[in-house]
Each structure stands twice: as structure tokens, then as C-alpha cells.
Write an enzyme that holds these catalytic residues in place. Structure first.
Site, PDB file in Angstrom:
ATOM      1  N   PRO A 112     -12.898 -19.645 -19.669  1.00  0.00           N
ATOM      2  CG  PRO A 112     -13.524 -21.441 -18.334  1.00  0.00           C
ATOM      3  CD  PRO A 112     -12.816 -21.101 -19.595  1.00  0.00           C
ATOM      4  N   GLY A 114     -12.076 -16.052 -14.628  1.00  0.00           N
ATOM      5  CA  GLY A 114     -11.896 -16.265 -13.186  1.00  0.00           C
ATOM      6  C   GLY A 114     -11.904 -17.715 -12.765  1.00  0.00           C
ATOM      7  CB  ALA A 115     -12.640 -20.739 -14.520  1.00  0.00           C
ATOM      8  CB  SER A 119      -9.815 -15.757 -18.478  1.00  0.00           C
ATOM      9  OG  SER A 119     -10.063 -15.334 -17.158  1.00  0.00           O
ATOM     10  CB  ALA A 121      -2.726 -13.822 -17.817  1.00  0.00           C
ATOM     11  CG  ASP A 164      -1.719 -16.366 -13.989  1.00  0.00           C
ATOM     12  OD1 ASP A 164      -0.990 -17.094 -13.300  1.00  0.00           O
ATOM     13  OD2 ASP A 164      -2.946 -16.264 -13.820  1.00  0.00           O
TER      14      ASP A 164
HETATM   15  C1  MEV Z   1      -3.743 -17.083  -9.937  1.00  0.00           C
HETATM   16  O1  MEV Z   1      -3.933 -17.558 -11.261  1.00  0.00           O
HETATM   17  C2  MEV Z   1      -2.466 -17.622  -9.370  1.00  0.00           C
HETATM   18  C3  MEV Z   1      -2.071 -17.063  -8.020  1.00  0.00           C
HETATM   19  O2  MEV Z   1      -0.848 -17.707  -7.651  1.00  0.00           O
HETATM   20  C4  MEV Z   1      -1.898 -15.574  -8.032  1.00  0.00           C
HETATM   21  C5  MEV Z   1      -0.714 -15.149  -8.897  1.00  0.00           C
HETATM   22  O3  MEV Z   1       0.218 -15.925  -9.105  1.00  0.00           O
HETATM   23  O4  MEV Z   1      -0.710 -13.967  -9.321  1.00  0.00           O
HETATM   24  C6  MEV Z   1      -3.113 -17.421  -6.960  1.00  0.00           C
END
Ligand code: MEV
Length: 328
Positions: A112, A114-115, A119, A121, A164
């Protein structure tokens, strides 16, 4: 036509704090984005995306996000999909030296958007891998991870860690600290994911933590406490100490809540998992909505989440040992 896939991931520990140089430990899971790429005769990019959140749409544009297509899906989703794919293709043009290359790109994803499951990455890693191979260039995993990171950095306006993209490119569990990324061994963990059907805005959430951290000492201390927990988590992983891992996940969730990145639905899924007897539970990723991850070898957490109002989907996640997968 060339096809690659890349896995999503959960954060065992360290989201948000990783942006400030603390270590983080994400772990790839067997939920994948698959990207098909076919070179076009012209230099246009045509993107077709189907996943849980993007209900299936086709975008045709000549690069850039100016000529937004007139289609019936929310703008931010179109922009997210277009921005990431556009950024990935820019990296491909740069690394191959084929600055005019155009592509038809089809994305299918069971992660999904943005969950908190990585996704974007996964889409970026798979898109760069497939499009470079379509042009006859195969990148090393490290170069692929670096190019994918640069894409996220551009799209998220300088707010991204390597976690990510590295995790999606290499698979397995990884340890990320600044620009140092390494694969680590992790035991087979009984991961249960709960999804509230929503999504957080990573850029806005990261920016929110940044401003809190500059205004309040407690927030800066909270960020370094998350880093301390990550270091203890590494030891617990080495010892395969699932109870301690759960405890540390609970602490992390509390600290992330203090930084303002949890939500009512994430908190209620976390509490449902804990009350069902999970070793621990926390939000995963940027927060604001999306997914939690719990550790529970029994079926109790899955059952509790399945009946919890506000939890749209629950599933058990296997660790993905393999990162990018070259399919054709
Ligand atoms: C987002 O999946 C993870 C965060 O730590 C941002 C990042 O690491 O780029 C919030």
C-alpha cells in the site's frame, strides 16, 4: 520488455531518528512492487500503475509534473506516482548517458502506498533496475541503492535516509547509520502487520519532527533515545530475544507518539496487538496513518486486528531474503 521487482519493508527500529544520523534497522518483507519497462521510440514516459491505493490508472506525459493528466484519482497520488517514476527515469538517463530515452512503464504493487511499508522505495528500485537493464546496463546493488536514494532525496526535497532504498535493493534486515548501510543477520521473526487503509505524508511528518526537534529539547532527546533503543535492539536481534525485541518496539512506539507521528488508528492497532498478547507493537515508517508491526507467534494478534474497527487489512509478513529480483 524488462521486468524487475523489489520488496517493501518494515522498520523494526529507528524511523525518523535515522534522518538525524541515528542508526535504524529496517527489514524487507515479501510484499513486492513489480515494474515492467519497455523502451519507446520517442522520449516520452507513459506510466500505468495498479496497486492497493492507486486504483489502476494510466498517465501519459512528456516528463516533468507540469502536464498533469486529467484522470479521476486524487492529485497527491498521481503526483506521488509521477514524481517517483519521473525521478527514477532521470537517474536511468543519467547513469546510462541516454538522456533522450523514453519508456512505457507499468507498475503493479501489493504494497500500500504511503503506509509505512516502503512502497515508493520499492517502486523506485524496481523501476531503475528494469529501465537500466532495458537499455543494456546492469547496475550493482550498491549503485542501484544509491540511485534510488538520490531519487527519494529529490522527490522528498532533501528529506530521506538511505534506509528504505538500501533495504529494498538488498533485501533481508539491514543496519543504516548515515551513509553506512550493512546487511545484518536476523532471526525469523513472527511479524504481523495491521493496516488502517490510510497513508501519511512522509515529507510533512519528517518536517514536523524537524521543527519539534529544533524547538524543544525533549524532542531532540527523544530522537537520541530512539537511537539508544536501536542499539539495544541490535543486541536483542543477535540473541534472537523476541521478548526483549517486543519490549523495545513498545518503547519506540511511545517515543514516536511523543514526536507527534502516531495517530488514533495506529495507537488503537498497537493496543489491540498488545492486549492480544503480542510481545510488542509499534507503528512502522513515517506514521500519520498506515501500518503497525507486531511480534506474535500465535494467531491472537491477527484475530484481534481482524475484528478491530479501523483496521482494514491484517497479514503475517515473511522476511524477504532477496532484494531486487530480475525477472526478465
Ligand atoms: C520513512 O519510511 C522513514 C523515515 O525515517 C524517513 C526516512 O528515513 O527517509 C520517516
Amino acid at each position: 520488455m524488462t521486468r524487475s521487482s523489489a520488496p517493501g519493508k518494515i522498520y523494526l527500529f529507528g524511523e525518523h531518528a535515522v534522518v538525524y544520523g541515528e542508526p535504524a534497522v529496517p527489514c524487507a518483507i515479501e510484499r513486492r512492487a513489480r515494474v515492467d519497462v519497455e523502451r519507446r521510440e520517442d522520449s516520452k514516459l507513459r506510466v500505468r500503475a495498479e496497486d492497493l491505493s492507486l486504483d489502476g490508472f494510466t498517465v501519459e506525459y512528456g516528463g516533468g509534473t507540469d502536464g498533469r493528466p486529467d484522470i479521476d484519482v486524487p492529485n497527491e497520488l498521481v503526483e506521488a506516482a509521477m514524481g517517483y517514476v519521473d525521478g527514477a527515469i532521470e537517474q536511468v538517463r543519467e547513469v546510462t548517458g541516454e538522456s533522450e530515452a523514453g519508456f512505457d512503464v507499468t507498475i503493479e504493487s501489493d504494497i500500500p502506498l504511503g503506509a509505512g511499508l516502503g512502497s515508493s522505495a520499492a517502486v523506485v528500485v524496481a523501476a531503475i533496475d528494469a529501465a537500466t537493464r532495458e537499455l543494456g546496463v546492469t547496475l550493482s546493488t550498491d549503485e542501484l541503492a544509491e540511485r534510488a536514494y538520490q531519487t527519494e532525496l529529490d522527490v522528498q526535497e532533501g528529506q530521506a535516509s538511505r534506509a528504505d532504498t538500501f533495504c529494498s535493493a538488498t533485501g533481508g534486515a539491514v543496519r543504516v547509520e548515515g551513509s553506512d548501510c550493512q546487511s545484518i543477520t536476523a532471526p525469523d521473526l513472527p511479524l504481523v502487520i495491521g493496516f488502517d487503509g490510510g497513508a501519511g505524508d512522509t515529507g510533512a511528518l519528517v518536517a514536523g519532527v524537524r521543527s519539534l526537534r529544533s524547538e524543544y529539547d525533549f524532542a531532540a532527546e527523544t530522537v537520541s533515545s530512539i537511537g539508544d533503543i536501536v542499539r539495544r535492539g541490535e543486541t536483542a536481534l543477535e540473541n534472537a530475544d523476541v521478548e526483549e525485541l517486543g519490549r523495545l518496539m513498545n518503547f519506540t512506539h511511545g517515543l514516536l507518539s511523543a514526536l507527534g507521528v502516531s495517530s488514533r488508528s495506529l495507537d488503537s492497532m498497537v493496543w489491540a496487538a498488545r492486549e492480544a498478547g503480542a510481545h510488542g507493537a509499534k507503528l512502522t515508517g513515517a506514521g500519520g496513518g498506515g501500518c503497525i508491526v507486531a511480534l506474535d507467534p500465535t494467531p491472537e494478534t491477527e484475530t484481534a486486528l481482524r475484528y478491530l474497527p479501523g483496521c482494514e487489512e491484517v497479514f503475517r509478513a515473511e522476511m524477504a531474503e532477496e532484494g531486487v529480483r530480475r525477472l526478465e
